[in-house]
Design a protein around this motif. Structure first.
Motif, PDB file in Angstrom:
ATOM      1  N   PHE A  48       0.837  -1.196   0.000  1.00 22.44           N
ATOM      2  CA  PHE A  48       0.000   0.000   0.000  1.00 22.44           C
ATOM      3  C   PHE A  48       0.865   1.235   0.000  1.00 22.44           C
ATOM      4  O   PHE A  48       2.069   1.170   0.228  1.00 22.44           O
ATOM      5  N   LEU A  50       0.488   5.506   1.453  1.00 19.54           N
ATOM      6  CA  LEU A  50      -0.259   6.366   2.366  1.00 19.54           C
ATOM      7  C   LEU A  50      -0.324   7.772   1.790  1.00 19.54           C
ATOM      8  O   LEU A  50       0.675   8.285   1.265  1.00 19.54           O
ATOM      9  N   ILE A  51      -1.492   8.378   1.897  1.00 16.65           N
ATOM     10  CA  ILE A  51      -1.706   9.715   1.356  1.00 16.65           C
ATOM     11  C   ILE A  51      -1.823  10.696   2.514  1.00 16.65           C
ATOM     12  O   ILE A  51      -2.617  10.490   3.433  1.00 16.65           O
ATOM     13  N   HIS A  57       1.888  11.598  -1.493  1.00 13.98           N
ATOM     14  CA  HIS A  57       2.175  10.287  -0.918  1.00 13.98           C
ATOM     15  C   HIS A  57       3.304  10.408   0.109  1.00 13.98           C
ATOM     16  O   HIS A  57       4.270  11.139  -0.114  1.00 13.98           O
ATOM     17  N   MET A 102       4.355   5.853 -10.109  1.00 17.29           N
ATOM     18  CA  MET A 102       3.413   4.742 -10.117  1.00 17.29           C
ATOM     19  C   MET A 102       3.236   4.145 -11.511  1.00 17.29           C
ATOM     20  O   MET A 102       3.149   2.938 -11.671  1.00 17.29           O
ATOM     21  N   ALA A 124      -5.341   8.894   4.093  1.00 21.06           N
ATOM     22  CA  ALA A 124      -5.902   7.764   3.353  1.00 21.06           C
ATOM     23  C   ALA A 124      -4.854   6.691   3.097  1.00 21.06           C
ATOM     24  O   ALA A 124      -3.650   6.954   3.141  1.00 21.06           O
ATOM     25  N   ILE A 125      -5.352   5.499   2.824  1.00 23.42           N
ATOM     26  CA  ILE A 125      -4.525   4.340   2.472  1.00 23.42           C
ATOM     27  C   ILE A 125      -5.000   3.847   1.117  1.00 23.42           C
ATOM     28  O   ILE A 125      -6.202   3.741   0.877  1.00 23.42           O
ATOM     29  N   GLN A 126      -4.060   3.541   0.221  1.00 20.44           N
ATOM     30  CA  GLN A 126      -4.411   2.962  -1.069  1.00 20.44           C
ATOM     31  C   GLN A 126      -3.705   1.614  -1.190  1.00 20.44           C
ATOM     32  O   GLN A 126      -2.482   1.549  -1.178  1.00 20.44           O
ATOM     33  N   LEU A 127      -4.486   0.545  -1.272  1.00 20.11           N
ATOM     34  CA  LEU A 127      -3.918  -0.782  -1.455  1.00 20.11           C
ATOM     35  C   LEU A 127      -3.460  -0.950  -2.891  1.00 20.11           C
ATOM     36  O   LEU A 127      -4.043  -0.385  -3.814  1.00 20.11           O
ATOM     37  N   LEU A 128      -2.426  -1.762  -3.060  1.00 24.47           N
ATOM     38  CA  LEU A 128      -1.888  -2.056  -4.383  1.00 24.47           C
ATOM     39  C   LEU A 128      -2.037  -3.543  -4.665  1.00 24.47           C
ATOM     40  O   LEU A 128      -2.242  -4.344  -3.756  1.00 24.47           O
ATOM     41  N   ASN A 129      -1.895  -3.917  -5.898  1.00 22.27           N
ATOM     42  CA  ASN A 129      -2.023  -5.304  -6.306  1.00 22.27           C
ATOM     43  C   ASN A 129      -0.853  -6.121  -5.746  1.00 22.27           C
ATOM     44  O   ASN A 129       0.305  -5.830  -6.055  1.00 22.27           O
TER      45      ASN A 129
END
Length: 143
Positions: A48, A50-51, A57, A102, A124-129
């Protein structure tokens, strides 16, 4: 509960959930199939970024291996203090060079570098593949 405390609460809970899922994947053991979940998923890491409140980021530096990254794995979470310990994931482009763009990231690699972070500046949190941790470099020769 004010707005900032609510955000901190949700961030801590979200990171706690990610950590719990990683632990399930890593610790699940079948007497017939061994670590079946790790084999199916291919990794015990949920990457992930973090924003921050300003929309950028979070980036952290590994001063030993000399790379900067905005990609992380949660290692532990202190829900009382709303602090997390993350390991830094090193990002590579298709040529095998470090990158933080990215659009250029082809693969993420786990490192042993860990940092403690205060979550009050994170919104915020953004998950990645998770497949980004399994990719191999494919460099085709120029013709």
């Amino acid at each position: 509960m004010n707005n900032e405390n609510t955000k901190k609460h949700f961030l801590c809970e979200a990171l706690y959930d990610i950590k719990a899922l990683q632990d399930i994947i890593k610790d699940f053991h079948s007497k017939y199939f061994g670590q079946l979940l790790v084999k199916i998923v291919g990794s015990d890491t949920i990457p992930f970024f973090l924003i921050r409140h300003d929309g950028t980021h979070l980036r952290l530096m590994d001063t030993v291996k000399q790379f900067e990254t905005e990609f992380f794995r949660i290692e532990s979470i202190d829900r009382e203090q709303c602090r997390g310990t993350v390991s830094l994931l090193r990002a590579y482009d298709y040529r095998g060079h470090d990158t933080n763009l990215m659009a250029e990231v082809i693969r993420l690699e786990r490192t042993s570098s860990e940092k403690s972070i205060e979550l009050s500046g994170i919104s915020a949190i953004q998950l990645l593949n998770p497949d980004m941790l399994k990719k191999k470099f494919i460099i085709e020769p120029k013709e």
